[in-house]
Design a protein around this motif. Structure first.
Motif, PDB file in Angstrom:
ATOM      1  N   GLU A 119      -5.825   7.459   8.253  1.00 14.12           N
ATOM      2  CA  GLU A 119      -5.314   7.224   9.597  1.00 14.12           C
ATOM      3  C   GLU A 119      -5.287   5.750   9.995  1.00 14.12           C
ATOM      4  N   THR A 120      -6.011   4.899   9.284  1.00 18.07           N
ATOM      5  CA  THR A 120      -5.999   3.463   9.586  1.00 18.07           C
ATOM      6  C   THR A 120      -5.346   2.708   8.435  1.00 18.07           C
ATOM      7  N   GLN A 121      -4.220   2.088   8.733  1.00 13.85           N
ATOM      8  CA  GLN A 121      -3.498   1.341   7.718  1.00 13.85           C
ATOM      9  C   GLN A 121      -4.068  -0.069   7.634  1.00 13.85           C
ATOM     10  N   VAL A 122      -4.415  -0.501   6.425  1.00  9.57           N
ATOM     11  CA  VAL A 122      -5.046  -1.798   6.214  1.00  9.57           C
ATOM     12  C   VAL A 122      -4.014  -2.911   6.089  1.00  9.57           C
ATOM     13  N   THR A 123      -2.909  -2.615   5.440  1.00  8.74           N
ATOM     14  CA  THR A 123      -1.901  -3.642   5.186  1.00  8.74           C
ATOM     15  C   THR A 123      -0.504  -3.087   5.410  1.00  8.74           C
ATOM     16  N   MET A 130       0.095  -2.988  -4.993  1.00 12.09           N
ATOM     17  CA  MET A 130      -0.045  -1.696  -5.663  1.00 12.09           C
ATOM     18  C   MET A 130      -1.391  -1.611  -6.383  1.00 12.09           C
ATOM     19  N   ARG A 131      -1.711  -2.631  -7.129  1.00 13.65           N
ATOM     20  CA  ARG A 131      -2.971  -2.647  -7.882  1.00 13.65           C
ATOM     21  C   ARG A 131      -4.170  -2.554  -6.944  1.00 13.65           C
ATOM     22  N   SER A 132      -4.152  -3.335  -5.912  1.00 18.10           N
ATOM     23  CA  SER A 132      -5.274  -3.347  -4.976  1.00 18.10           C
ATOM     24  C   SER A 132      -5.416  -2.001  -4.261  1.00 18.10           C
ATOM     25  N   THR A 133      -4.314  -1.419  -3.843  1.00 20.03           N
ATOM     26  CA  THR A 133      -4.362  -0.131  -3.143  1.00 20.03           C
ATOM     27  C   THR A 133      -4.821   0.977  -4.082  1.00 20.03           C
ATOM     28  N   LEU A 134      -4.309   0.991  -5.304  1.00 20.89           N
ATOM     29  CA  LEU A 134      -4.748   2.000  -6.273  1.00 20.89           C
ATOM     30  C   LEU A 134      -6.227   1.860  -6.595  1.00 20.89           C
ATOM     31  N   ARG A 156       1.874  -3.969   3.417  1.00 15.50           N
ATOM     32  CA  ARG A 156       2.505  -4.081   2.102  1.00 15.50           C
ATOM     33  C   ARG A 156       2.400  -2.816   1.266  1.00 15.50           C
ATOM     34  N   SER A 157       1.617  -1.828   1.718  1.00 14.89           N
ATOM     35  CA  SER A 157       1.512  -0.569   0.981  1.00 14.89           C
ATOM     36  C   SER A 157       1.323   0.596   1.948  1.00 14.89           C
ATOM     37  N   ARG A 158       1.719   1.785   1.493  1.00 18.44           N
ATOM     38  CA  ARG A 158       1.605   3.000   2.275  1.00 18.44           C
ATOM     39  C   ARG A 158       0.985   4.093   1.409  1.00 18.44           C
ATOM     40  N   ILE A 159       0.226   4.961   2.043  1.00 14.88           N
ATOM     41  CA  ILE A 159      -0.496   6.025   1.346  1.00 14.88           C
ATOM     42  C   ILE A 159      -0.053   7.379   1.884  1.00 14.88           C
ATOM     43  N   GLU A 160       0.123   8.319   0.983  1.00  8.30           N
ATOM     44  CA  GLU A 160       0.256   9.722   1.363  1.00  8.30           C
ATOM     45  C   GLU A 160      -0.787  10.473   0.548  1.00  8.30           C
ATOM     46  N   PHE A 161      -1.637  11.206   1.235  1.00 12.54           N
ATOM     47  CA  PHE A 161      -2.755  11.889   0.600  1.00 12.54           C
ATOM     48  C   PHE A 161      -2.785  13.301   1.154  1.00 12.54           C
ATOM     49  N   LYS A 162      -2.664  14.305   0.282  1.00  8.50           N
ATOM     50  CA  LYS A 162      -2.680  15.688   0.768  1.00  8.50           C
ATOM     51  C   LYS A 162      -3.413  16.585  -0.214  1.00  8.50           C
ATOM     52  N   VAL A 163      -3.761  17.756   0.276  1.00  9.49           N
ATOM     53  CA  VAL A 163      -4.501  18.730  -0.523  1.00  9.49           C
ATOM     54  C   VAL A 163      -3.740  20.049  -0.511  1.00  9.49           C
TER      55      VAL A 163
END
Length: 80
Positions: free
Chosen positions: A26-30, A56-60, A32-39
């Protein structure tokens, strides 16, 4: 250049991991990248989109480590 990484994790602790990491989504850090996380059942899906390779490397690295720690805690609490 738009980069995309998709990862799938199968574990019995998928729901516990998702719930423990949900506040991080819920809190975006940058910008320059976006996250989608689901179960979905026993599967966790992580999609990372980034504008450049460094982001990409840093986010991964961040998210794979968060998932690993959440998994280790979930396993530890299930065994006690």
């Amino acid at each position: 250049m738009q980069l995309i990484s998709q990862s799938v994790f199968e574990t019995d602790a998928a729901c516990s991991i998702y719930l423990s990491l949900k506040p991080e989504i819920e809190t975006q850090v940058t910008d320059r990248s976006r996250i989608e996380f689901k179960v979905d059942g026993s599967y966790l899906y992580l999609t990372v989109e980034a504008d450049d390779l460094v982001s990409m490397r840093s986010t991964l690295n961040t998210w794979l480590r968060l998932i690993q720690v959440a998994y280790e805690v979930a396993v530890l609490t299930d065994s006690t």
